[in-house]
Write a protein that holds these residues in place. Structure first.
Motif, PDB file in Angstrom:
ATOM      1  N   SER A  80       6.000 -30.932   4.192  1.00 52.05           N
ATOM      2  CA  SER A  80       5.286 -29.669   4.402  1.00 52.05           C
ATOM      3  C   SER A  80       5.929 -28.535   3.611  1.00 52.05           C
ATOM      4  O   SER A  80       5.238 -27.755   2.945  1.00 52.05           O
ATOM      5  N   GLU A  81       7.248 -28.452   3.691  1.00 52.11           N
ATOM      6  CA  GLU A  81       7.958 -27.398   2.964  1.00 52.11           C
ATOM      7  C   GLU A  81       7.816 -27.581   1.454  1.00 52.11           C
ATOM      8  O   GLU A  81       7.621 -26.612   0.716  1.00 52.11           O
ATOM      9  N   LEU A  82       7.934 -28.816   1.018  1.00 45.39           N
ATOM     10  CA  LEU A  82       7.843 -29.100  -0.408  1.00 45.39           C
ATOM     11  C   LEU A  82       6.453 -28.782  -0.957  1.00 45.39           C
ATOM     12  O   LEU A  82       6.320 -28.153  -2.013  1.00 45.39           O
ATOM     13  N   ALA A  83       5.433 -29.181  -0.224  1.00 47.11           N
ATOM     14  CA  ALA A  83       4.062 -28.911  -0.661  1.00 47.11           C
ATOM     15  C   ALA A  83       3.794 -27.407  -0.713  1.00 47.11           C
ATOM     16  O   ALA A  83       3.177 -26.902  -1.662  1.00 47.11           O
ATOM     17  N   THR A  84       4.286 -26.686   0.276  1.00 52.18           N
ATOM     18  CA  THR A  84       4.087 -25.237   0.307  1.00 52.18           C
ATOM     19  C   THR A  84       4.867 -24.561  -0.812  1.00 52.18           C
ATOM     20  O   THR A  84       4.381 -23.614  -1.436  1.00 52.18           O
ATOM     21  N   SER A  85       6.059 -25.054  -1.094  1.00 51.17           N
ATOM     22  CA  SER A  85       6.860 -24.496  -2.192  1.00 51.17           C
ATOM     23  C   SER A  85       6.159 -24.676  -3.528  1.00 51.17           C
ATOM     24  O   SER A  85       6.081 -23.740  -4.337  1.00 51.17           O
ATOM     25  N   THR A 118      -0.831 -15.802  -0.713  1.00 53.98           N
ATOM     26  CA  THR A 118      -1.265 -15.585   0.668  1.00 53.98           C
ATOM     27  C   THR A 118      -1.315 -16.936   1.372  1.00 53.98           C
ATOM     28  O   THR A 118      -1.348 -17.992   0.731  1.00 53.98           O
ATOM     29  N   ALA A 119      -1.348 -16.896   2.685  1.00 53.80           N
ATOM     30  CA  ALA A 119      -1.389 -18.134   3.468  1.00 53.80           C
ATOM     31  C   ALA A 119      -2.666 -18.920   3.181  1.00 53.80           C
ATOM     32  O   ALA A 119      -2.635 -20.149   3.075  1.00 53.80           O
ATOM     33  N   ASP A 120      -3.787 -18.216   3.033  1.00 57.61           N
ATOM     34  CA  ASP A 120      -5.061 -18.902   2.769  1.00 57.61           C
ATOM     35  C   ASP A 120      -5.050 -19.607   1.417  1.00 57.61           C
ATOM     36  O   ASP A 120      -5.513 -20.746   1.296  1.00 57.61           O
ATOM     37  N   LYS A 121      -4.513 -18.939   0.406  1.00 51.60           N
ATOM     38  CA  LYS A 121      -4.470 -19.545  -0.927  1.00 51.60           C
ATOM     39  C   LYS A 121      -3.513 -20.735  -0.962  1.00 51.60           C
ATOM     40  O   LYS A 121      -3.791 -21.746  -1.611  1.00 51.60           O
ATOM     41  N   LEU A 122      -2.401 -20.610  -0.262  1.00 54.12           N
ATOM     42  CA  LEU A 122      -1.467 -21.735  -0.189  1.00 54.12           C
ATOM     43  C   LEU A 122      -2.128 -22.926   0.500  1.00 54.12           C
ATOM     44  O   LEU A 122      -2.033 -24.066   0.030  1.00 54.12           O
ATOM     45  N   GLN A 123      -2.809 -22.653   1.608  1.00 53.68           N
ATOM     46  CA  GLN A 123      -3.466 -23.724   2.363  1.00 53.68           C
ATOM     47  C   GLN A 123      -4.560 -24.390   1.540  1.00 53.68           C
ATOM     48  O   GLN A 123      -4.694 -25.613   1.560  1.00 53.68           O
ATOM     49  N   SER A 124      -5.317 -23.607   0.781  1.00 58.00           N
ATOM     50  CA  SER A 124      -6.392 -24.207  -0.020  1.00 58.00           C
ATOM     51  C   SER A 124      -5.823 -25.064  -1.155  1.00 58.00           C
ATOM     52  O   SER A 124      -6.385 -26.116  -1.475  1.00 58.00           O
ATOM     53  N   LEU A 125      -4.720 -24.655  -1.751  1.00 58.13           N
ATOM     54  CA  LEU A 125      -4.088 -25.479  -2.787  1.00 58.13           C
ATOM     55  C   LEU A 125      -3.553 -26.786  -2.206  1.00 58.13           C
ATOM     56  O   LEU A 125      -3.675 -27.849  -2.820  1.00 58.13           O
ATOM     57  N   ILE A 126      -2.977 -26.703  -1.034  1.00 61.29           N
ATOM     58  CA  ILE A 126      -2.427 -27.897  -0.391  1.00 61.29           C
ATOM     59  C   ILE A 126      -3.552 -28.870  -0.024  1.00 61.29           C
ATOM     60  O   ILE A 126      -3.432 -30.081  -0.215  1.00 61.29           O
ATOM     61  N   LYS A 127      -4.668 -28.333   0.466  1.00 63.34           N
ATOM     62  CA  LYS A 127      -5.811 -29.196   0.796  1.00 63.34           C
ATOM     63  C   LYS A 127      -6.415 -29.809  -0.462  1.00 63.34           C
ATOM     64  O   LYS A 127      -6.857 -30.953  -0.453  1.00 63.34           O
ATOM     65  N   ALA A 128      -6.423 -29.059  -1.565  1.00 66.33           N
ATOM     66  CA  ALA A 128      -6.947 -29.587  -2.826  1.00 66.33           C
ATOM     67  C   ALA A 128      -6.079 -30.731  -3.342  1.00 66.33           C
ATOM     68  O   ALA A 128      -6.570 -31.640  -4.015  1.00 66.33           O
ATOM     69  N   ALA A 129      -4.798 -30.704  -2.995  1.00 71.43           N
ATOM     70  CA  ALA A 129      -3.891 -31.778  -3.392  1.00 71.43           C
ATOM     71  C   ALA A 129      -3.958 -32.953  -2.419  1.00 71.43           C
ATOM     72  O   ALA A 129      -3.222 -33.928  -2.573  1.00 71.43           O
TER      73      ALA A 129
END
Length: 110
Positions: free
Chosen positions: A4-9, A23-34
């Motif tokens: 989780s930390e690595l993906a967010t980083s 932003t939290a939303d942009k981070l979450q959308s990138l993580i979901k895209a991955a």
């Protein structure tokens, strides 16, 4: 470091590289895209708040550089100088005692 930390980083680094606000939303959308689904939203919120208003590229470039030593207050410098002078005076007193023993004619093997 957890997944989780690595993906967010990595998501934060991607956003910073593109010059996009983190932003939290942009981070979450990138993580979901991955297609990483095990990241809890708390991680994206923490990273977004920690990096809010900060230049991530600047942080990465200055990781190991210290800002240099802060100047010492004048009072502290004066105390150190006085402390350095005090032992020198004590050493002189000790030397005088040794000389007085030799003047009296006492030796180790007399």
């Amino acid at each position: 470091m957890s997944t989780s930390e690595l993906a967010t980083s990595y998501a934060a680094l991607i956003l910073a590289d593109d010059g996009v606000d983190i932003t939290a939303d942009k981070l979450q959308s990138l993580i979901k895209a991955a297609k990483i689904e095990e990241v809890e939203p708390i991680w994206t919120t923490l990273f977004a708040k920690a990096l809010e208003g900060k230049d991530v590229k600047d942080l990465l470039l200055n990781v190991g550089s210290g800002g240099g030593a802060a100047p010492l207050p004048e009072a502290l410098l004066l105390r150190w100088r006085a402390a350095d002078a005090a032992p020198a005076a004590e050493e002189k007193k000790e030397e005088e005692k040794e000389e007085s023993d030799e003047d009296m004619g006492f030796g180790l093997f007399d």
